[in-house]
Structure formats: structure tokens, C-alpha cells
Write a protein that holds these residues in place. Sequence first.
Motif, PDB file in Angstrom:
ATOM      1  N   GLU A  89      -2.553  -8.921 -13.115  1.00 23.45           N
ATOM      2  CA  GLU A  89      -3.711  -8.939 -12.230  1.00 23.45           C
ATOM      3  C   GLU A  89      -4.889  -8.121 -12.779  1.00 23.45           C
ATOM      4  O   GLU A  89      -5.804  -7.784 -12.038  1.00 23.45           O
ATOM      5  CB  GLU A  89      -3.310  -8.415 -10.848  1.00 23.45           C
ATOM      6  CG  GLU A  89      -2.225  -9.259 -10.195  1.00 23.45           C
ATOM      7  CD  GLU A  89      -1.960  -8.845  -8.759  1.00 23.45           C
ATOM      8  OE1 GLU A  89      -2.748  -8.062  -8.210  1.00 23.45           O
ATOM      9  OE2 GLU A  89      -0.961  -9.326  -8.203  1.00 23.45           O
ATOM     10  N   SER A  90      -4.864  -7.799 -14.067  1.00 22.45           N
ATOM     11  CA  SER A  90      -5.912  -6.962 -14.646  1.00 22.45           C
ATOM     12  C   SER A  90      -6.676  -7.710 -15.729  1.00 22.45           C
ATOM     13  O   SER A  90      -6.223  -8.726 -16.265  1.00 22.45           O
ATOM     14  CB  SER A  90      -5.305  -5.678 -15.232  1.00 22.45           C
ATOM     15  OG  SER A  90      -4.695  -4.904 -14.222  1.00 22.45           O
ATOM     16  N   ASP A  91      -7.843  -7.192 -16.040  1.00 21.61           N
ATOM     17  CA  ASP A  91      -8.698  -7.780 -17.067  1.00 21.61           C
ATOM     18  C   ASP A  91      -8.630  -7.027 -18.381  1.00 21.61           C
ATOM     19  O   ASP A  91      -8.785  -7.618 -19.454  1.00 21.61           O
ATOM     20  CB  ASP A  91     -10.160  -7.793 -16.579  1.00 21.61           C
ATOM     21  CG  ASP A  91     -10.333  -8.577 -15.302  1.00 21.61           C
ATOM     22  OD1 ASP A  91     -10.349  -9.817 -15.372  1.00 21.61           O
ATOM     23  OD2 ASP A  91     -10.438  -7.946 -14.230  1.00 21.61           O
ATOM     24  N   VAL A  92      -8.428  -5.716 -18.300  1.00 21.18           N
ATOM     25  CA  VAL A  92      -8.496  -4.860 -19.480  1.00 21.18           C
ATOM     26  C   VAL A  92      -7.345  -3.866 -19.449  1.00 21.18           C
ATOM     27  O   VAL A  92      -7.002  -3.336 -18.386  1.00 21.18           O
ATOM     28  CB  VAL A  92      -9.832  -4.076 -19.527  1.00 21.18           C
ATOM     29  CG1 VAL A  92      -9.877  -3.130 -20.728  1.00 21.18           C
ATOM     30  CG2 VAL A  92     -11.026  -5.024 -19.538  1.00 21.18           C
ATOM     31  N   LEU A  93      -6.766  -3.613 -20.601  1.00 17.52           N
ATOM     32  CA  LEU A  93      -5.841  -2.487 -20.777  1.00 17.52           C
ATOM     33  C   LEU A  93      -6.343  -1.684 -21.971  1.00 17.52           C
ATOM     34  O   LEU A  93      -6.652  -2.242 -23.023  1.00 17.52           O
ATOM     35  CB  LEU A  93      -4.413  -2.966 -21.020  1.00 17.52           C
ATOM     36  CG  LEU A  93      -3.349  -1.864 -21.146  1.00 17.52           C
ATOM     37  CD1 LEU A  93      -2.001  -2.330 -20.589  1.00 17.52           C
ATOM     38  CD2 LEU A  93      -3.159  -1.418 -22.609  1.00 17.52           C
ATOM     39  N   ILE A  94      -6.412  -0.379 -21.791  1.00 14.75           N
ATOM     40  CA  ILE A  94      -6.828   0.499 -22.883  1.00 14.75           C
ATOM     41  C   ILE A  94      -5.816   1.629 -23.013  1.00 14.75           C
ATOM     42  O   ILE A  94      -5.348   2.174 -22.015  1.00 14.75           O
ATOM     43  CB  ILE A  94      -8.254   1.042 -22.637  1.00 14.75           C
ATOM     44  CG1 ILE A  94      -8.713   1.936 -23.795  1.00 14.75           C
ATOM     45  CG2 ILE A  94      -8.368   1.764 -21.316  1.00 14.75           C
ATOM     46  CD1 ILE A  94     -10.195   2.277 -23.736  1.00 14.75           C
ATOM     47  N   ARG A 377       1.389  -0.842  -3.236  1.00 13.79           N
ATOM     48  CA  ARG A 377       1.363  -1.671  -2.027  1.00 13.79           C
ATOM     49  C   ARG A 377       0.522  -2.921  -2.244  1.00 13.79           C
ATOM     50  O   ARG A 377       0.888  -4.019  -1.799  1.00 13.79           O
ATOM     51  CB  ARG A 377       0.814  -0.868  -0.852  1.00 13.79           C
ATOM     52  CG  ARG A 377       1.813   0.060  -0.187  1.00 13.79           C
ATOM     53  CD  ARG A 377       1.122   0.888   0.879  1.00 13.79           C
ATOM     54  NE  ARG A 377       2.063   1.666   1.683  1.00 13.79           N
ATOM     55  CZ  ARG A 377       1.679   2.605   2.544  1.00 13.79           C
ATOM     56  NH1 ARG A 377       0.375   2.878   2.709  1.00 13.79           N
ATOM     57  NH2 ARG A 377       2.577   3.275   3.237  1.00 13.79           N
ATOM     58  N   ASP A 378      -0.617  -2.757  -2.927  1.00 10.00           N
ATOM     59  CA  ASP A 378      -1.485  -3.910  -3.202  1.00 10.00           C
ATOM     60  C   ASP A 378      -0.800  -4.935  -4.084  1.00 10.00           C
ATOM     61  O   ASP A 378      -1.155  -6.124  -4.059  1.00 10.00           O
ATOM     62  CB  ASP A 378      -2.790  -3.440  -3.871  1.00 10.00           C
ATOM     63  CG  ASP A 378      -3.714  -2.710  -2.916  1.00 10.00           C
ATOM     64  OD1 ASP A 378      -3.500  -2.804  -1.686  1.00 10.00           O
ATOM     65  OD2 ASP A 378      -4.652  -2.034  -3.390  1.00 10.00           O
ATOM     66  N   LEU A 379       0.195  -4.487  -4.869  1.00 10.03           N
ATOM     67  CA  LEU A 379       0.973  -5.415  -5.695  1.00 10.03           C
ATOM     68  C   LEU A 379       2.048  -6.135  -4.892  1.00 10.03           C
ATOM     69  O   LEU A 379       2.734  -7.008  -5.420  1.00 10.03           O
ATOM     70  CB  LEU A 379       1.641  -4.656  -6.840  1.00 10.03           C
ATOM     71  CG  LEU A 379       0.796  -4.267  -8.055  1.00 10.03           C
ATOM     72  CD1 LEU A 379       1.636  -3.464  -9.028  1.00 10.03           C
ATOM     73  CD2 LEU A 379       0.219  -5.496  -8.738  1.00 10.03           C
ATOM     74  N   GLY A 380       2.206  -5.723  -3.640  1.00  6.33           N
ATOM     75  CA  GLY A 380       3.230  -6.322  -2.806  1.00  6.33           C
ATOM     76  C   GLY A 380       4.561  -5.612  -2.862  1.00  6.33           C
ATOM     77  O   GLY A 380       5.586  -6.145  -2.419  1.00  6.33           O
ATOM     78  N   ILE A 381       4.568  -4.396  -3.402  1.00  3.19           N
ATOM     79  CA  ILE A 381       5.802  -3.621  -3.482  1.00  3.19           C
ATOM     80  C   ILE A 381       5.992  -2.859  -2.171  1.00  3.19           C
ATOM     81  O   ILE A 381       5.107  -2.125  -1.729  1.00  3.19           O
ATOM     82  CB  ILE A 381       5.763  -2.639  -4.670  1.00  3.19           C
ATOM     83  CG1 ILE A 381       5.617  -3.429  -5.977  1.00  3.19           C
ATOM     84  CG2 ILE A 381       7.006  -1.768  -4.705  1.00  3.19           C
ATOM     85  CD1 ILE A 381       5.481  -2.559  -7.211  1.00  3.19           C
ATOM     86  N   ALA A 382       7.128  -3.056  -1.543  1.00  2.74           N
ATOM     87  CA  ALA A 382       7.395  -2.463  -0.234  1.00  2.74           C
ATOM     88  C   ALA A 382       7.603  -0.957  -0.346  1.00  2.74           C
ATOM     89  O   ALA A 382       8.000  -0.433  -1.392  1.00  2.74           O
ATOM     90  CB  ALA A 382       8.641  -3.107   0.377  1.00  2.74           C
ATOM     91  N   ASP A 383       7.346  -0.257   0.774  1.00  2.00           N
ATOM     92  CA  ASP A 383       7.477   1.198   0.794  1.00  2.00           C
ATOM     93  C   ASP A 383       8.884   1.656   0.413  1.00  2.00           C
ATOM     94  O   ASP A 383       9.046   2.667  -0.278  1.00  2.00           O
ATOM     95  CB  ASP A 383       7.115   1.742   2.178  1.00  2.00           C
ATOM     96  CG  ASP A 383       5.612   1.782   2.405  1.00  2.00           C
ATOM     97  OD1 ASP A 383       4.859   1.590   1.424  1.00  2.00           O
ATOM     98  OD2 ASP A 383       5.186   2.009   3.548  1.00  2.00           O
ATOM     99  N   ARG A 384       9.894   0.941   0.858  1.00  5.12           N
ATOM    100  CA  ARG A 384      11.264   1.354   0.542  1.00  5.12           C
ATOM    101  C   ARG A 384      11.533   1.263  -0.955  1.00  5.12           C
ATOM    102  O   ARG A 384      12.264   2.089  -1.516  1.00  5.12           O
ATOM    103  CB  ARG A 384      12.279   0.509   1.321  1.00  5.12           C
ATOM    104  CG  ARG A 384      12.279  -0.965   0.998  1.00  5.12           C
ATOM    105  CD  ARG A 384      13.328  -1.728   1.801  1.00  5.12           C
ATOM    106  NE  ARG A 384      13.349  -3.144   1.501  1.00  5.12           N
ATOM    107  CZ  ARG A 384      12.519  -4.045   2.020  1.00  5.12           C
ATOM    108  NH1 ARG A 384      11.598  -3.654   2.911  1.00  5.12           N
ATOM    109  NH2 ARG A 384      12.610  -5.318   1.680  1.00  5.12           N
TER     110      ARG A 384
END
Length: 395
Positions: A89-94, A377-384
Motif C-alpha cells: 500500500e506504499s509508493d516509496v521505501l527508503i 489498524r489501518d492495515l486491517g490488523i486486529a487489536d488482539r
Amino acid sequence: MSGALNGVRVLDLSRVLAGPFSTMILGDLGAEVIKVEAPGGSDDTRAWGPPFKGGESAYYLCTNRNKKAITLNLKTEEGKAVLKRLVVESDVLIHNFKYGTMEKWQLGYEDLKKLNPRLIYCSITGFGSTGPYKELAGYDYIIQAMSGLMSITGSEESGPLKVGVAITDVITGLYAVIGITSALYERERSGEGQSIDLALFDSAVSALVNVASNYLISGQLPKLLGNHHPNIVPYQTFPTKDGEMVVAVGNDRQFKKLCTLIGKEEWAQDERFATNDQRVRHRYELEALLSEVFKQKTAAEWRDLLNQEGIPCGPINNMKELFHDPQVAAREMVVSMQHPTAGDIRLVGSPLKLSRTPVQFRCPPPRAGEHTREVLRDLGIADREIEALKEKGIL
């Protein structure tokens, strides 16, 4: 108001100066920057001090605003898996890990472009990915020495000196921004990402500009000239009644105006000084003459007189004088931000003045892992699942 790079997401795996400086600029321009560190925080500059304020080092604060911060253990499969979800979901990695580190972790460009063919992947190392020095660590001081910068900085009395800031890191950071924004622009046409192989050594060599050209054309080694210029005279410091100042006469017309101002019109006609070429050849004779003239007035008096005639000059400011200069305020080169632990902090502003999409200072430099839960959380990873990763030392 949107920034020029709104909608661009940058994964910042870098630390210290070159990488964080570049990603701060991208963040100032509106990009969403996610700073990724090892659990507990792995950017060395967090501990580089004093000075500290509220537990935060001034060094760390200078290059990390406008970023979110997460922690990930990239030496574990679970940590790599989370990073890969971010890459999609990203455009750039540095990053500025040592040569071969990301490839060893299966996080090199060839690995990650399979997940995201549009990814711009910028690698900053000391010496790049080719050549006999590629596996050597790169530190600014060493690069200044090896690149030739120190050989042209200083005087015969002082010997070679480094520049007062980590200038090769700064230059490399600027090149990183140029490379990344150029690759993003090209991606609009091709739809494809690419890798950027950026070396501190190469950046420092490029910064030699006219001095390198002088050597390549003439074959003559440059001398240590201190505050003199190798190609222009008079372009240097001069003593005044109350301290030194810089006078930068860039052409023959300005030299004639200077001679008229100081009542020495005949110097402009003297064959030793009439042209810049001759002034360079007779620099020490002219310097001795001008030094006696400049000693007759204060630096402020000379500054007023020279400015009236359009002859470039300036004081040698210390930090206190600089940050009390009205020009700094007029150009908004100091900004204040509220930090959760350091309180009110003052940072150097951005020199970029865009008319429609101005830079914005949205958030202060983050604490290590401050936004881990929010980003995951924005990635859809649950709190647990987040809690489980924390317990295992992944976050």
C-alpha cells in the motif's frame, strides 16, 4: 490545503541523517511518512546529545517532523510480513542499511517489486551497490575525507578540515528527494516503479563542482585556500575595525565599483588587478592592499557602504546572531511545534516556498513506535493480533 505530495506514502527505514532528512522534506511536501524502527527505537540520533529536551535529543528532532512512527522487528518472519503488507500500500521505501542487509532479509528491491511493481525503492549506502568499497560502512566524516572535500577545506596553517555540519549526508538527502520525486513523475507515464542506488561517496564527489572541474581540466592539485576562492578574487574574508566580514566581488564591474568606493580607482586600471584572471594570479598582493583599507571601518559601516553600491558582502554570524536576523523571521525559517514530552520546540523551517501547495508542519517528530497501533489498524490488523505481536517482541 493539500501538499504537493499528498497521497504519496513513504516507508522510511532509514536512521541518522541522510535518509531521515530526505523523508522529512517529503513529509513537509505532504507525503505520509511512516518511520520504521526496531522495537524500542533504533534511530541512533535519539541518544545523540546533549542537548536534550524532555528526553528528546535536539539531533533527532531536527530531521523527523511530519512522520508517523512504528516499530517492527525485521529480523523475524512476522515483522517482515507486516512490512510487506505496508509495501503493498506504499509508493516509496527508503533505507540506509549496509549493502546487502535488505537482500539478506529478503526485503531487497527484487523481492518487494513482486508485491508492488509501482514501488520506488531508494537505497542509501556509503559507497553504492557496485565497486570495491560497496561493503564498507559509510559515515559522513569518512566520506568527507575520502571524497576530497577535506583536502580543499581549511588553510595551510590548519591543514585539512571537515565542514562544520555533516554536509555529505545533507547533500545525499537532497539527492534522494530529487531521485524519488523524479521516479514518481516517471511512474505517471510508465506505471512502473524503480530502484534508486544512492551513495554518500558519489554525492560528495558531485559536490566538488568547480574544484573538481579545475583539476580535471588543468591536472593541477588545488591548494588549501582557507576563506579564499580558487577562481575569483577578491572573494574572501577581510579584517575590519571590529572583526571579520565577507566580501564577494564576482566580476570586473563590481571590482571597479569597489575601487571607486574606497577611493582607489587606479587599482581597477592596474594590469595586475584589472581582470579577474589577473587578480587570481596576484591575489596576495591585492589582499594585502584591501586588508589595510577594510581595517579603517567597522563591519557594519562597510556593510552599509557596500550594499549601497551593490557589492556583495555579509557578516559572519554565529547561531545567536543568525536566529535574531530579521531575514530569518521574514522567511519563516524557524517554526514552533508542540511535542508530547519535549513541550514547545523550535525547529528550522523549510526553504521550499510553493505558491499553491505550501509545505505544512503537521506533526512533531514522533516517539519510537508512537503510531504503531494506528498504522497496523489501518492495515486491517486486529487489536488482539497487535497485542500478540507485542508480546512476542515483534513490535
